[in-house]
Design an enzyme around this catalytic site. Structure first.
Site, PDB file in Angstrom:
ATOM      1  N   LYS A  69       2.218  -3.141   7.522  1.00 21.43           N
ATOM      2  CA  LYS A  69       1.973  -3.827   5.809  1.00 21.43           C
ATOM      3  C   LYS A  69       3.677  -3.559   5.321  1.00 21.43           C
ATOM      4  CE  LYS A  69       0.235  -4.686   3.209  1.00 21.43           C
ATOM      5  NZ  LYS A  69      -0.750  -6.067   2.916  1.00 21.43           N
ATOM      6  N   TYR A  87      -1.365  -0.003  11.366  1.00 18.10           N
ATOM      7  CA  TYR A  87      -1.679  -1.047   9.906  1.00 18.10           C
ATOM      8  C   TYR A  87      -0.521  -0.644   9.208  1.00 18.10           C
ATOM      9  CZ  TYR A  87      -3.225  -1.135   5.374  1.00 18.10           C
ATOM     10  OH  TYR A  87      -3.019  -1.561   4.047  1.00 18.10           O
ATOM     11  N   THR A 115       0.824  -1.119  -0.244  1.00 18.35           N
ATOM     12  CA  THR A 115      -0.182   0.271  -0.264  1.00 18.35           C
ATOM     13  C   THR A 115       0.711   0.953   0.439  1.00 18.35           C
ATOM     14  OG1 THR A 115      -1.821   1.471   1.420  1.00 18.35           O
ATOM     15  CG2 THR A 115      -0.049   0.066   2.232  1.00 18.35           C
ATOM     16  N   ASP A 116       0.136   2.550  -0.723  1.00 22.37           N
ATOM     17  CA  ASP A 116       1.162   3.840  -0.302  1.00 22.37           C
ATOM     18  C   ASP A 116       1.082   3.816   1.124  1.00 22.37           C
ATOM     19  OD1 ASP A 116      -1.497   4.391   0.310  1.00 22.37           O
ATOM     20  OD2 ASP A 116      -1.542   5.814  -1.456  1.00 22.37           O
ATOM     21  N   GLU A 117       0.407   3.603   1.746  1.00 20.68           N
ATOM     22  CA  GLU A 117       1.168   3.989   3.399  1.00 20.68           C
ATOM     23  C   GLU A 117       2.192   3.537   4.297  1.00 20.68           C
ATOM     24  OE1 GLU A 117      -2.826   3.368   5.859  1.00 20.68           O
ATOM     25  OE2 GLU A 117      -4.027   3.951   4.037  1.00 20.68           O
TER      26      GLU A 117
HETATM   27  P1  NAD Z   1     -10.306  -6.716   2.682  1.00 20.08           P
HETATM   28  O1  NAD Z   1     -10.244  -6.572   4.387  1.00 20.08           O
HETATM   29  O2  NAD Z   1     -11.468  -6.064   2.059  1.00 20.08           O
HETATM   30  O3  NAD Z   1     -10.060  -8.180   2.799  1.00 20.08           O
HETATM   31  C1  NAD Z   1      -8.791  -8.686   3.337  1.00 20.08           C
HETATM   32  C2  NAD Z   1      -9.183 -10.330   2.946  1.00 20.08           C
HETATM   33  O4  NAD Z   1      -8.136 -11.410   3.512  1.00 20.08           O
HETATM   34  C3  NAD Z   1     -10.720 -10.871   3.773  1.00 20.08           C
HETATM   35  O5  NAD Z   1     -11.467 -11.815   3.111  1.00 20.08           O
HETATM   36  C4  NAD Z   1     -10.042 -11.359   4.433  1.00 20.08           C
HETATM   37  O6  NAD Z   1     -10.657 -12.979   5.352  1.00 20.08           O
HETATM   38  C5  NAD Z   1      -8.890 -12.130   4.575  1.00 20.08           C
HETATM   39  N1  NAD Z   1      -7.456 -12.771   5.740  1.00 20.08           N
HETATM   40  C6  NAD Z   1      -7.230 -11.589   6.685  1.00 20.08           C
HETATM   41  N2  NAD Z   1      -6.589 -11.963   7.742  1.00 20.08           N
HETATM   42  C7  NAD Z   1      -6.435 -13.114   6.971  1.00 20.08           C
HETATM   43  C8  NAD Z   1      -5.617 -14.842   7.446  1.00 20.08           C
HETATM   44  N3  NAD Z   1      -4.896 -14.369   8.563  1.00 20.08           N
HETATM   45  N4  NAD Z   1      -5.379 -15.622   7.030  1.00 20.08           N
HETATM   46  C9  NAD Z   1      -6.292 -15.828   5.636  1.00 20.08           C
HETATM   47  N5  NAD Z   1      -7.307 -14.288   4.966  1.00 20.08           N
HETATM   48  C10 NAD Z   1      -7.156 -13.508   5.479  1.00 20.08           C
HETATM   49  O7  NAD Z   1      -8.712  -6.267   1.857  1.00 20.08           O
HETATM   50  P2  NAD Z   1      -8.618  -5.391   0.885  1.00 20.08           P
HETATM   51  O8  NAD Z   1      -8.800  -3.746   1.372  1.00 20.08           O
HETATM   52  O9  NAD Z   1      -9.631  -6.623  -0.198  1.00 20.08           O
HETATM   53  O10 NAD Z   1      -6.457  -5.488   0.847  1.00 20.08           O
HETATM   54  C11 NAD Z   1      -6.463  -6.484   0.046  1.00 20.08           C
HETATM   55  C12 NAD Z   1      -5.205  -5.875   0.239  1.00 20.08           C
HETATM   56  O11 NAD Z   1      -4.564  -4.988  -0.720  1.00 20.08           O
HETATM   57  C13 NAD Z   1      -4.500  -5.684   1.834  1.00 20.08           C
HETATM   58  O12 NAD Z   1      -2.661  -6.081   1.163  1.00 20.08           O
HETATM   59  C14 NAD Z   1      -4.016  -4.095   1.696  1.00 20.08           C
HETATM   60  O13 NAD Z   1      -3.587  -4.149   2.379  1.00 20.08           O
HETATM   61  C15 NAD Z   1      -3.921  -3.700   0.089  1.00 20.08           C
HETATM   62  N6  NAD Z   1      -3.851  -2.675   0.057  1.00 20.08           N
HETATM   63  C16 NAD Z   1      -5.931  -2.222  -0.100  1.00 20.08           C
HETATM   64  C17 NAD Z   1      -6.054  -1.212  -0.886  1.00 20.08           C
HETATM   65  C18 NAD Z   1      -7.210  -0.575  -0.322  1.00 20.08           C
HETATM   66  O14 NAD Z   1      -8.276   0.407  -1.166  1.00 20.08           O
HETATM   67  N7  NAD Z   1      -8.438  -1.497   0.006  1.00 20.08           N
HETATM   68  C19 NAD Z   1      -4.946  -0.211  -1.565  1.00 20.08           C
HETATM   69  C20 NAD Z   1      -3.865  -0.586  -1.148  1.00 20.08           C
HETATM   70  C21 NAD Z   1      -3.412  -1.634  -0.617  1.00 20.08           C
HETATM   71  O1  DAU Z   2      -4.100   4.065   0.213  1.00 21.67           O
HETATM   72  C1  DAU Z   2      -4.415   3.352   0.291  1.00 21.67           C
HETATM   73  C2  DAU Z   2      -5.100   2.285   1.786  1.00 21.67           C
HETATM   74  O2  DAU Z   2      -6.583   2.857   1.599  1.00 21.67           O
HETATM   75  C3  DAU Z   2      -4.959   0.826   2.055  1.00 21.67           C
HETATM   76  O3  DAU Z   2      -3.405   0.597   2.670  1.00 21.67           O
HETATM   77  C4  DAU Z   2      -5.839   0.593   3.342  1.00 21.67           C
HETATM   78  O4  DAU Z   2      -5.767  -0.462   3.530  1.00 21.67           O
HETATM   79  C5  DAU Z   2      -7.609   1.606   3.395  1.00 21.67           C
HETATM   80  O5  DAU Z   2      -8.100   1.126   3.987  1.00 21.67           O
HETATM   81  C6  DAU Z   2      -7.327   2.902   2.437  1.00 21.67           C
HETATM   82  O6  DAU Z   2      -6.250   3.380   4.009  1.00 21.67           O
HETATM   83  P1  DAU Z   2      -7.753   4.997   4.390  1.00 21.67           P
HETATM   84  O7  DAU Z   2      -7.091   4.989   6.159  1.00 21.67           O
HETATM   85  O8  DAU Z   2      -7.073   5.857   3.275  1.00 21.67           O
HETATM   86  O9  DAU Z   2      -8.949   4.981   3.962  1.00 21.67           O
HETATM   87  P2  DAU Z   2      -9.754   4.754   4.648  1.00 21.67           P
HETATM   88  O10 DAU Z   2     -11.285   4.007   4.029  1.00 21.67           O
HETATM   89  O11 DAU Z   2     -10.270   3.997   5.864  1.00 21.67           O
HETATM   90  O12 DAU Z   2     -10.525   5.833   4.925  1.00 21.67           O
HETATM   91  C7  DAU Z   2      -9.951   6.894   3.758  1.00 21.67           C
HETATM   92  C8  DAU Z   2      -9.990   8.663   4.257  1.00 21.67           C
HETATM   93  O13 DAU Z   2     -11.574   8.891   4.670  1.00 21.67           O
HETATM   94  C9  DAU Z   2      -9.259   9.108   5.337  1.00 21.67           C
HETATM   95  O14 DAU Z   2      -8.627  10.398   5.758  1.00 21.67           O
HETATM   96  C10 DAU Z   2      -9.450   8.277   6.747  1.00 21.67           C
HETATM   97  C11 DAU Z   2     -11.164   9.054   6.312  1.00 21.67           C
HETATM   98  N1  DAU Z   2     -12.856   8.722   7.345  1.00 21.67           N
HETATM   99  C12 DAU Z   2     -12.652   7.935   7.207  1.00 21.67           C
HETATM  100  C13 DAU Z   2     -13.771   7.113   8.033  1.00 21.67           C
HETATM  101  C14 DAU Z   2     -14.220   5.373   7.810  1.00 21.67           C
HETATM  102  C15 DAU Z   2     -13.782   9.530   7.496  1.00 21.67           C
HETATM  103  O15 DAU Z   2     -13.269  10.820   7.289  1.00 21.67           O
HETATM  104  N2  DAU Z   2     -14.666   9.419   8.260  1.00 21.67           N
HETATM  105  C16 DAU Z   2     -15.077   7.808   8.065  1.00 21.67           C
HETATM  106  O16 DAU Z   2     -15.609   7.119   8.822  1.00 21.67           O
END
Ligand code: NAD
Ligand code: DAU
Length: 336
Positions: free
Chosen positions: A154, A150, A125-127
């Site tokens: 990562k 988190y 992730t970019d985080e």
């Molecule tokens: P998500 O939380 O929707 O899904 C995570 C999945 O992993 C779920 O199906 C969960 O059951 C499974 N899981 C959790 N712990 C586990 C374990 N111990 N063993 C096996 N399975 C397990 O997450 P997402 O948003 O789909 O993100 C997927 C990946 O992409 C993550 O690695 C996250 O860091 C990365 N990512 C997410 C975003 C985003 O915006 N959502 C952006 C960049 C990178």
């Molecule tokens: O940048 C990639 C990441 O983006 C991934 O690695 C993470 O898995 C994914 O959860 C996401 O992280 P963020 O913290 O950026 O996403 P989130 O949707 O939780 O929040 C997006 C922005 O919105 C953040 O600035 C917090 C704000 N927010 C979030 C929630 C849930 C609010 O203002 N209110 C809310 O209730």
């Protein structure tokens, strides 16, 4: 014989979209290893459950026995999505983040090394880069500076994966993507939370001043980029993935309300997230130039499609927003 891809976390948001993307385009055998945490949902892939090329295995990447079990079959490629992924949950309760994101990645790397897997894609992730000021964008050589449990977990996984490349010559490639949106995203994340709350005429909680910036990419474009990395990524490399769509949170929330025709009075500013990263922006120059990546989903179209998906799939999120979800919601927003 067709090659086998082990996809971990395939029942989550991005994993679900990726499994479908790969089955639609290729003839790989796909093994989906997922623990089915609160974020994993078997319903997401119901439509492919009967496909002979697809196998679901329930298991925990943080359990060496479970990982050994899945590696009893020949695995050619690993794409590791499995993670605890929600920043707010990592602040409330970091344990599972360390277990899954660090120990889990370690177990997969170890087994992949022992079995001589041909490619290991670590979905990061970019985080990991931390927070930006008002200008500039994350590049692959931006120093790692994570701010939440988190993102720290990562980052640890990324460094471990890269150490396996350097020490053992393992074919590791890392992707670092910005914020995804699209169908099947769990309604604890900003966009689906705002859509589903607005549909239920509930308040929309905006953290702090609402001016934090995220760089949004449609999940389809993220999956297409990972596909490129699986097939063409160079070992030992990191690829940033984004779509150049920087938006403040309040702009996103207002857009959701406008698309749904709901009033701005639903917005409620709440206490900020501790350690809240101010701004993310991705420079995707490397993957664009070297692998020919081009995002294809325009933000306005992608957002309309996403809102429409949640409107049409009300049963999907209503089934999720019960029981344990309500306990979490009360803990997170009740006294904010
Ligand atoms: P998500 O939380 O929707 O899904 C995570 C999945 O992993 C779920 O199906 C969960 O059951 C499974 N899981 C959790 N712990 C586990 C374990 N111990 N063993 C096996 N399975 C397990 O997450 P997402 O948003 O789909 O993100 C997927 C990946 O992409 C993550 O690695 C996250 O860091 C990365 N990512 C997410 C975003 C985003 O915006 N959502 C952006 C960049 C990178
Ligand atoms: O940048 C990639 C990441 O983006 C991934 O690695 C993470 O898995 C994914 O959860 C996401 O992280 P963020 O913290 O950026 O996403 P989130 O949707 O939780 O929040 C997006 C922005 O919105 C953040 O600035 C917090 C704000 N927010 C979030 C929630 C849930 C609010 O203002 N209110 C809310 O209730």
């Amino acid at each position: 014989m067709a090659e086998t891809i082990l996809v971990t976390g395939g029942c989550g948001f991005i994993g679900t979209n990726f499994v479908r993307h790969m089955l639609e385009r290729y003839d790989y055998t796909i093994v989906n290893l997922d623990k089915l945490t609160y974020a994993g949902n078997l319903e997401n892939l119901e439509d492919v459950a009967g496909d002979g090329r697809y196998t679901f295995v329930r298991g925990d990447i943080a359990s060496m026995a479970d990982v050994e079990g899945v590696f009893e079959r020949p695995i050619d490629i690993v794409v590791n999505f499995a993670a605890e992924s929600h920043v707010d949950r990592s602040i409330m309760d970091p344990d599972a983040f360390i277990r899954t994101n660090i120990n889990g990645t370690f177990n997969l790397l170890e087994l992949a090394r022992k079995k001589g897997v041909g490619r290991f894609v670590q979905v990061s992730t970019d985080e990991v880069y931390g927070s930006l000021g008002e200008s500039g964008a994350f590049r692959e050589d931006t120093p790692l500076s994570p701010n939440s449990p988190y993102s720290a977990s990562k980052t640890a996984a990324d460094i471990l994966a890269m150490a396996y490349f350097k020490t053992y010559g393992m074919p590791v490639v890392i992707t670092r993507c910005s914020n995804n949106y699209g169908p099947y995203q769990f309604p604890e994340k900003l966009i689906p939370l705002m859509i589903t709350n607005a549909l239920a005429d509930k308040e929309l909680p905006v953290y702090g001043d609402g001016l934090n910036v995220r760089d949004w990419i449609h999940v389809k474009d993220h999956c297409a980029a990972i596909d490129l990395v699986v097939h063409k990524g160079e070992e030992g490399n990191v690829y940033n993935i984004g779509a150049s769509n920087e938006r403040t949170n309040i702009d996103i929330v207002e857009l959701v309300l406008d698309i749904l025709g709901k009033p701005r009075s639903l917005i409620r500013y709440v206490t900020d997230r501790p350690g809240h990263d101010r701004r993310y922006a991705i420079d995707s120059g490397k993957i664009t130039e070297r692998l020919g990546y081009r995002p294809s989903v325009a933000f306005s179209e992608g957002m309309r499609g996403t809102v429409d998906w949640y409107v049409r799939n009300r049963g999907w999120w209503e089934r999720i927003k019960t029981g344990a979800y309500l306990d979490y919601y009360e803990k997170m927003y009740g006294k904010r």
